[in-house]
Each structure stands twice: as structure tokens, then as C-alpha cells.
Scaffold this motif. Sequence first.
Motif, PDB file in Angstrom:
ATOM      1  N   LYS B  31     -18.222 -39.389   1.082  1.00  0.00           N
ATOM      2  CA  LYS B  31     -17.271 -38.620   0.285  1.00  0.00           C
ATOM      3  C   LYS B  31     -16.238 -37.937   1.191  1.00  0.00           C
ATOM      4  CE  LYS B  31     -20.732 -37.690  -3.307  1.00  0.00           C
ATOM      5  NZ  LYS B  31     -21.776 -38.557  -2.737  1.00  0.00           N
ATOM      6  N   TYR B  33     -12.109 -35.894   1.039  1.00  0.00           N
ATOM      7  CA  TYR B  33     -11.227 -35.149   0.144  1.00  0.00           C
ATOM      8  C   TYR B  33      -9.946 -34.740   0.876  1.00  0.00           C
ATOM      9  CZ  TYR B  33     -15.799 -34.470  -2.050  1.00  0.00           C
ATOM     10  OH  TYR B  33     -17.034 -34.673  -2.600  1.00  0.00           O
ATOM     11  N   TYR B  35      -7.062 -31.642   0.307  1.00  0.00           N
ATOM     12  CA  TYR B  35      -6.649 -30.439  -0.400  1.00  0.00           C
ATOM     13  C   TYR B  35      -5.264 -30.026   0.084  1.00  0.00           C
ATOM     14  CZ  TYR B  35     -11.564 -29.652  -1.744  1.00  0.00           C
ATOM     15  OH  TYR B  35     -12.831 -29.775  -2.262  1.00  0.00           O
ATOM     16  N   LEU B  43      -7.037 -23.261  -2.297  1.00  0.00           N
ATOM     17  CA  LEU B  43      -6.959 -24.696  -2.055  1.00  0.00           C
ATOM     18  C   LEU B  43      -6.939 -25.442  -3.391  1.00  0.00           C
ATOM     19  CD1 LEU B  43      -8.702 -23.380   0.400  1.00  0.00           C
ATOM     20  CD2 LEU B  43      -9.202 -25.753   0.920  1.00  0.00           C
ATOM     21  N   LEU B  45      -7.390 -29.411  -4.921  1.00  0.00           N
ATOM     22  CA  LEU B  45      -7.790 -30.782  -4.640  1.00  0.00           C
ATOM     23  C   LEU B  45      -6.713 -31.748  -5.113  1.00  0.00           C
ATOM     24  CD1 LEU B  45     -10.128 -32.666  -3.712  1.00  0.00           C
ATOM     25  CD2 LEU B  45     -10.872 -32.696  -6.109  1.00  0.00           C
ATOM     26  N   TYR B  48      -9.472 -37.593  -3.736  1.00  0.00           N
ATOM     27  CA  TYR B  48     -10.818 -37.710  -3.197  1.00  0.00           C
ATOM     28  C   TYR B  48     -11.280 -39.156  -3.235  1.00  0.00           C
ATOM     29  CZ  TYR B  48     -12.420 -37.427  -8.112  1.00  0.00           C
ATOM     30  OH  TYR B  48     -12.618 -37.622  -9.453  1.00  0.00           O
ATOM     31  N   SER B  49     -12.320 -39.409  -2.478  1.00  0.00           N
ATOM     32  CA  SER B  49     -12.870 -40.755  -2.383  1.00  0.00           C
ATOM     33  C   SER B  49     -14.384 -40.642  -2.245  1.00  0.00           C
ATOM     34  CB  SER B  49     -12.284 -41.469  -1.158  1.00  0.00           C
ATOM     35  OG  SER B  49     -13.036 -42.626  -0.840  1.00  0.00           O
ATOM     36  N   TYR B  50     -15.103 -41.490  -2.975  1.00  0.00           N
ATOM     37  CA  TYR B  50     -16.555 -41.445  -2.805  1.00  0.00           C
ATOM     38  C   TYR B  50     -17.094 -42.662  -2.058  1.00  0.00           C
ATOM     39  CZ  TYR B  50     -16.334 -43.781  -7.393  1.00  0.00           C
ATOM     40  OH  TYR B  50     -16.027 -44.602  -8.445  1.00  0.00           O
ATOM     41  N   ASP B  59      -7.240 -32.533  -9.010  1.00  0.00           N
ATOM     42  CA  ASP B  59      -6.826 -31.670 -10.117  1.00  0.00           C
ATOM     43  C   ASP B  59      -5.347 -31.294 -10.053  1.00  0.00           C
ATOM     44  OD1 ASP B  59      -9.987 -30.105  -9.600  1.00  0.00           O
ATOM     45  OD2 ASP B  59      -9.475 -31.604 -11.096  1.00  0.00           O
ATOM     46  N   LEU B  90      -5.396 -30.150   3.996  1.00  0.00           N
ATOM     47  CA  LEU B  90      -6.732 -30.073   4.578  1.00  0.00           C
ATOM     48  C   LEU B  90      -7.562 -31.258   4.129  1.00  0.00           C
ATOM     49  CD1 LEU B  90      -7.166 -26.299   3.881  1.00  0.00           C
ATOM     50  CD2 LEU B  90      -7.327 -27.285   6.157  1.00  0.00           C
ATOM     51  N   GLY B  96     -22.977 -33.305   0.662  1.00  0.00           N
ATOM     52  CA  GLY B  96     -23.567 -32.270  -0.184  1.00  0.00           C
ATOM     53  C   GLY B  96     -22.921 -30.937   0.132  1.00  0.00           C
ATOM     54  N   GLN B  98     -19.358 -29.502   1.899  1.00  0.00           N
ATOM     55  CA  GLN B  98     -18.050 -29.996   2.350  1.00  0.00           C
ATOM     56  C   GLN B  98     -17.687 -29.355   3.691  1.00  0.00           C
ATOM     57  OE1 GLN B  98     -14.749 -30.234  -0.303  1.00  0.00           O
ATOM     58  NE2 GLN B  98     -15.938 -31.148  -1.954  1.00  0.00           N
ATOM     59  N   TYR B  99     -17.271 -30.203   4.617  1.00  0.00           N
ATOM     60  CA  TYR B  99     -16.821 -29.768   5.939  1.00  0.00           C
ATOM     61  C   TYR B  99     -15.354 -30.099   6.083  1.00  0.00           C
ATOM     62  CZ  TYR B  99     -21.831 -29.616   6.824  1.00  0.00           C
ATOM     63  OH  TYR B  99     -23.168 -29.341   6.756  1.00  0.00           O
ATOM     64  N   PHE B 100     -14.589 -29.144   6.599  1.00  0.00           N
ATOM     65  CA  PHE B 100     -13.147 -29.270   6.634  1.00  0.00           C
ATOM     66  C   PHE B 100     -12.626 -29.498   8.044  1.00  0.00           C
ATOM     67  CE2 PHE B 100     -11.710 -28.097   2.389  1.00  0.00           C
ATOM     68  CZ  PHE B 100     -12.880 -27.630   1.844  1.00  0.00           C
TER      69      PHE B 100
END
Lengths: 113, 109
Positions: B31, B33, B35, B43, B45, B48-50, B59, B90, B96, B98-100
Amino acid sequence: LAKITQPISMDSYEGQEVNITCSHNNIATNDYITWYQQFPSQGPRFIIQGYKTKVTNEVASLFIPADRKSSTLSLPRVSLSDTAVYYCLVGAFPIQGAQKLVFGQGTRLTINP
Amino acid sequence: EADIYQTPRYLVIGTGKKITLECSQTMGHDKMYWYQQDPGMELHLIHYSYGVNSTEKGDLSSESTVSRIRTEHFPLTLESARPSHTSQYLCATSNGIQYFGAGTRLSVL
């Protein structure tokens, strides 16, 4: 998605314990509570995550009452370097598909000497 | 903590230019993302990609596009930059939590 309310700003002093409370009245059964810290011009940094009761790690504690409608991030003995914006997030962690987090405005914490 | 890299950190560019913001990660997370964050604001969104070959709009409506050809790479492209695109972008990955990345601060003149 849960509606999140947290104070816009807080002030404290070096060496004090700081508690930031977040309200999430319509939290869902599968939702976890996560806190991030963000410094200017940087990406948010994960602090702590919990589901219920109390979670503690090397930087903070997270207190979650039984009804889970609120949570409190506790920062022990803050220093000037803890001045940052703190975000409370609520969301589930789906095994399939992407987890979408919604960030609110956060709490701007200022630590004074 | 995830190793996630964004380049460039800062970019100043003229209106109408095509730009690509790079995001790569070494943790093997499926996953990822993007932002968008304006100064002092929350922030939002935007993409995103899974997983590989998966991309979805977030959004907040954005004129940017993304691609996910490899697990570790999730670039964001603006075909024709405008001053309204000036913001911080970002990138994040998730297992599980999220790390930025550190972000790219884009200024379009």
C-alpha cells in the motif's frame, strides 16, 4: 469515517507531562487509534497506536477508556524538541484494499523553556 | 520504520512545465499513498495504490496522475504545472501503520 475533535493548540513547559485528548464519538468496532507527530516541512512521524486500555512505548503512552469514544496521548517530560503538530487518527486496517486515513487539523503543541 | 524516499525535496518550476515527483520505498509494502498539504493545514489524500497496477483517486480532487509499475516505486506526475499546484506533497507506505517520506515542497511560478 469517525469524526475527530482535538484542541487546536496547547502550550506547556520543558520537563512537564503533556496530555492531548482526542474525541472520536462514532468510532467503529474495527477502528484503531493512531497518533502522529509532524514538524514543519517534514512528513508525519508515527508515535503510537492502540485499540483499547493503555499502550506505552519509548516516547509516549496512549490511554483509551472502555467506551473508546476518546483517547489521550501522554508525553512525559517534554522538551523544546517536542514542539510540533500532533494528529489523532482513527481508522481500520483492511487486509484487502488500501487503508484511507483522514487527517484533521491536529493540535499545535508549543513547549516553552 | 519504513525507508521511504522522496525526490526532489524542493522544486521551483514555471507554469506549464511537466513534472514528476518521485517516491520509492525499500520495505516491500503493497500500500502506498500521496497526500497534499498546504502550510499549516491538514493532509489530504489525493492518490493511493494497494499494489502493482492498482491506482485510485483519493478524497481530494487532483489534476495529478500516478502509476505503480513496481512495488517500490509510486511516482506522481503533473502534465502542466500551475501556481495552484504549489503545495507540499507527501508520499507514504503502509503495512497497517502509515510511514511518511520527508515530502516535496513544490512552488509553481
